[in-house]
Every structure is written in C-alpha cells, then in structure tokens.
Design a protein around this motif. Structure first.
Motif, PDB file in Angstrom:
ATOM      1  N   ALA A 119      39.647  48.201  42.501  1.00 35.48           N
ATOM      2  CA  ALA A 119      39.388  47.209  41.555  1.00 35.48           C
ATOM      3  C   ALA A 119      39.887  47.686  40.136  1.00 35.48           C
ATOM      4  O   ALA A 119      40.278  46.661  39.585  1.00 35.48           O
ATOM      5  CB  ALA A 119      37.912  47.060  41.379  1.00 35.48           C
ATOM      6  N   TYR A 120      39.836  48.811  39.853  1.00 34.92           N
ATOM      7  CA  TYR A 120      40.455  49.176  38.529  1.00 34.92           C
ATOM      8  C   TYR A 120      41.904  48.837  38.586  1.00 34.92           C
ATOM      9  O   TYR A 120      42.592  48.506  37.608  1.00 34.92           O
ATOM     10  CB  TYR A 120      40.361  50.632  38.195  1.00 34.92           C
ATOM     11  N   ARG A 122      43.389  46.476  40.325  1.00 30.26           N
ATOM     12  CA  ARG A 122      43.650  45.078  40.085  1.00 30.26           C
ATOM     13  C   ARG A 122      43.230  44.468  38.716  1.00 30.26           C
ATOM     14  O   ARG A 122      43.878  43.765  38.011  1.00 30.26           O
ATOM     15  CB  ARG A 122      42.695  44.378  41.133  1.00 30.26           C
ATOM     16  N   TYR A 123      42.199  45.243  37.857  1.00 31.77           N
ATOM     17  CA  TYR A 123      41.890  45.023  36.399  1.00 31.77           C
ATOM     18  C   TYR A 123      43.170  45.240  35.715  1.00 31.77           C
ATOM     19  O   TYR A 123      43.485  44.318  34.676  1.00 31.77           O
ATOM     20  CB  TYR A 123      40.676  45.960  36.162  1.00 31.77           C
ATOM     21  N   CYS A 127      44.815  42.135  33.880  1.00 31.12           N
ATOM     22  CA  CYS A 127      44.415  42.009  32.441  1.00 31.12           C
ATOM     23  C   CYS A 127      45.525  42.667  31.579  1.00 31.12           C
ATOM     24  O   CYS A 127      45.478  42.249  30.267  1.00 31.12           O
ATOM     25  CB  CYS A 127      42.926  42.657  32.256  1.00 31.12           C
ATOM     26  N   TYR A 132      50.982  47.682  33.112  1.00 33.70           N
ATOM     27  CA  TYR A 132      50.574  48.143  34.239  1.00 33.70           C
ATOM     28  C   TYR A 132      51.471  49.419  34.861  1.00 33.70           C
ATOM     29  O   TYR A 132      50.893  50.392  35.425  1.00 33.70           O
ATOM     30  CB  TYR A 132      50.676  47.015  35.247  1.00 33.70           C
ATOM     31  N   THR A 216      32.290  45.085  37.092  1.00 35.12           N
ATOM     32  CA  THR A 216      32.663  45.160  35.757  1.00 35.12           C
ATOM     33  C   THR A 216      34.217  44.846  35.793  1.00 35.12           C
ATOM     34  O   THR A 216      34.643  44.035  34.736  1.00 35.12           O
ATOM     35  CB  THR A 216      32.428  46.494  35.127  1.00 35.12           C
ATOM     36  N   SER A 217      34.848  45.431  36.601  1.00 32.56           N
ATOM     37  CA  SER A 217      36.423  45.101  36.613  1.00 32.56           C
ATOM     38  C   SER A 217      36.659  43.777  36.860  1.00 32.56           C
ATOM     39  O   SER A 217      37.426  42.950  36.154  1.00 32.56           O
ATOM     40  CB  SER A 217      37.072  46.058  37.545  1.00 32.56           C
ATOM     41  N   TYR A 218      35.912  42.990  37.841  1.00 36.01           N
ATOM     42  CA  TYR A 218      36.179  41.717  38.191  1.00 36.01           C
ATOM     43  C   TYR A 218      35.515  40.728  37.193  1.00 36.01           C
ATOM     44  O   TYR A 218      35.806  39.733  37.101  1.00 36.01           O
ATOM     45  CB  TYR A 218      35.395  41.554  39.426  1.00 36.01           C
ATOM     46  N   PHE A 220      35.866  41.079  33.976  1.00 40.17           N
ATOM     47  CA  PHE A 220      37.265  41.264  33.258  1.00 40.17           C
ATOM     48  C   PHE A 220      38.324  40.342  33.815  1.00 40.17           C
ATOM     49  O   PHE A 220      38.866  39.462  33.110  1.00 40.17           O
ATOM     50  CB  PHE A 220      37.854  42.488  32.932  1.00 40.17           C
ATOM     51  N   ILE A 221      38.434  40.406  35.014  1.00 45.52           N
ATOM     52  CA  ILE A 221      39.395  39.637  35.749  1.00 45.52           C
ATOM     53  C   ILE A 221      39.303  38.372  35.667  1.00 45.52           C
ATOM     54  O   ILE A 221      40.366  37.528  35.379  1.00 45.52           O
ATOM     55  CB  ILE A 221      39.868  40.246  37.245  1.00 45.52           C
ATOM     56  N   CYS A 241      43.512  39.274  44.400  1.00 48.52           N
ATOM     57  CA  CYS A 241      42.129  40.185  44.481  1.00 48.52           C
ATOM     58  C   CYS A 241      41.154  39.572  45.547  1.00 48.52           C
ATOM     59  O   CYS A 241      40.229  40.418  45.929  1.00 48.52           O
ATOM     60  CB  CYS A 241      41.340  39.701  43.128  1.00 48.52           C
TER      61      CYS A 241
END
Length: 314
Positions: A119-120, A122-123, A127, A132, A216-218, A220-221, A241
């Motif tokens: 998840a991090y 993907r964030y 974002c 990256y 939390t990551s999602y 922000f995504i 995602c």
C-alpha cells in the motif's frame, strides 16, 4: 515459556474432521486440489516476476514476496490437515501445537505487513510519481520485507509463549482443524477476560496496525486520484490499486472476524468456516486476482508457459 504445568508429550485431539468415510475422502480430494492450485498459482507468479526483467520493480518485488509467504503459510497447516483427514487418531502434541501456531500466526502477520508495504508503494507511485524511483529503492524494499518478517515472528512468538504458559483444563479436544488461537484459548482454565485482552492486543498489533497504515495510504491515494482531470488518468490510477485493495479486503475481513472478536462470541462452526477461507480461499484467490486484473502479469505468465511448452516439445 513456562512449561511447569504442562507435559511436552501432552496431546490434543482435533474434533472438527468429518467421521463419515465418504466425507473424509471428499474432503481430502477437495483440499488436495485447492492446495495444488495454490502452490501452482503462487509459484507461477514468482517465476514470471523473476524471469521477466520489466517486472523487476518494487510493486512486483512485494507481490513475489507475498506469493512466497502464501506458499509457506499454507504449508504450515494444509499438509497436516490432509494427513489428519486420513488418520484415525487426529492428535498433536503440546510442542507440535505451539510450533504450528507460532509459524501460522507469524506467517499470517508477515502477510499483513507485506500488504501494508504494498500500500505504501502504491501511495508513492500515485501521490509522488516523480520521486518514486528515489524513494522506492531496492534497499528500502528489502528493508520493508525483512521488517515484516521480524515484526511478524516477534509478535507471534510473544503471543504463543503467553498462551502456552497458561494452565489448560482437563478437556483436550480442539474444535478445529489445526491449532489456531481462538479454539485453543477456549481450553484455558485461567481468567479468560484478562488473557482475552492480552490476545486482543497482540491481534491488534498484527492486524489493525497494518490495516490502519493501508487505509491511510489509500485515503491519500483517493484524494490524489480525484484531483486528476482526465477520466482516463483516474481509471488508470485506480486500476493499479484495485487488485491490491481486493486482496486486502479479503485478508483483513476474515482475520478481523476471527481474531478481533471477543472470545465469548466465538462460534466453533463459524471459526472453522472462516479458517478455511483465510487458509485456503485467500491464498488461492490472491494469484487469480493479480493475474486476471493485471495485464503485465498475464502477459508474463503467458510467455513463461509458452517457453516451457516449447522447451519440452523440442
């Protein structure tokens, strides 16, 4: 671990297996088929990621790690389930039960933390796309994977050491297919509320904490994707995602029902059904979800299978 009140040779008996020979044979064949599909699917994903250079990215590094953990996770309990299905005496020693639970809970916790690392990833990809390559380096990926292993087994060993230091009642029958936390806890004679709270804390650290990091990551995504002007761009961002999010919901839904519910509301039949879902269903669905919803993985698997076919034919 305190073993003063226990004999290492103490045995538990599993009571959840069918007694009818026809049902036992059907169960054995069904579990064997599902287990073969789990191993095949996850091994194919690992081989495809290793053999295709364009899949040597952080996202697929974590996916390959997840497949490896799934193989080990099922290997802890499924062969034992198959053996017990055919045996008359479905027993396990105290030490064997503790060992099985330690590896099962440890690998399950590693699974949860790797999903949080994904998840991090993907964030950062959605974002902070320009940064990256600088953030998601191979070193960071290895560190996140190793941290998942260390934290997962640390939490597992602490929980298992605590459970098996408690006194057991005279009943030795486990209403389950293997040594899982809720059915074993029901055999304890100690103050159930205090120990239930201790198990809940460990389960919260292993399940709720990584789930909070994922949500939390999602969050922000989703906020970043909604700011994208192009509808095509939004669809592309969500599609990267969606597979991971589907796996997360399957994994955490079953785990939350099993480990975060009070012991007083635990149902043996419901626990057995849920255990089959997160022991066999989720590891089987993971490779299917990532394969069917990811064109890169589908293409890589097709090339791997084609190469193997041609090599055998020649």
């Amino acid at each position: 671990m305190k073993w003063e009140n226990h004999s290492v040779m103490m045995e538990f008996t599993f009571l959840a297996y069918p007694s009818c020979p026809e049902l036992r044979a059907l169960s054995f064949l069904g579990v064997t088929l599902v287990y073969a599909l789990i191993i095949t699917g996850n091994v194919l994903i690992m081989v495809a990621i290793r053999s295709e250079a364009h899949l040597h990215t952080p996202m697929y590094y974590f996916l390959g790690s997840l497949s490896g953990v799934e193989i080990c996770y099922t290997a802890v309990v499924v062969p034992h389930i198959l053996a017990n299905t055919l045996q008359t005496q479905k027993t396990i020693t105290l030490l064997g039960c503790a060992t099985q639970m330690a590896f099962f809970i440890g690998l399950g916790s590693i699974d949860c933390f790797i999903l949080a690392a994904m998840a991090y990833d993907r964030y950062v990809a959605v974002c902070r796309p320009l940064q990256y390559p600088l953030i998601m380096t191979l070193t960071l990926c290895v560190c996140l994977a190793m941290a998942s292993v260390v934290i997962g087994f640390f939490l597992s060993l602490q929980l298992v050491a605590f459970i098996f230091s408690l006194p057991f009642c005279h009943a030795r029958g486990i209403e389950h297919f293997f040594c899982d936390v809720p059915p074993v806890m029901r055999l304890m004679c100690a103050n159930s509320h205090t120990h239930e709270q201790s198990v809940l804390v460990a389960a919260t650290l292993a399940i709720a904490v990584p789930f909070f990091l994922i949500t939390t990551s999602y969050a922000f995504i989703v906020a970043a994707v909604l700011r994208i002007q192009s509808a095509v761009g939004r669809c592309r961002a969500f599609s990267t995602c969606s597979s991971h999010l589907t796996v997360v919901l399957l994994q955490y839904g079953c785990c939350a029902f099993t480990y975060l519910c009070p012991n007083s509301s635990y149902s043996a039949k419901q626990g057995q059904l849920l255990s089959l879902v997160y022991t066999l269903g989720t590891p089987l669905l993971n490779p299917l979800i990532y394969t069917l919803r990811n064109s890169e993985v589908k293409g890589a698997l097709g090339r791997v299978l084609t190469r193997n076919y041609l090599s055998h034919k020649s």
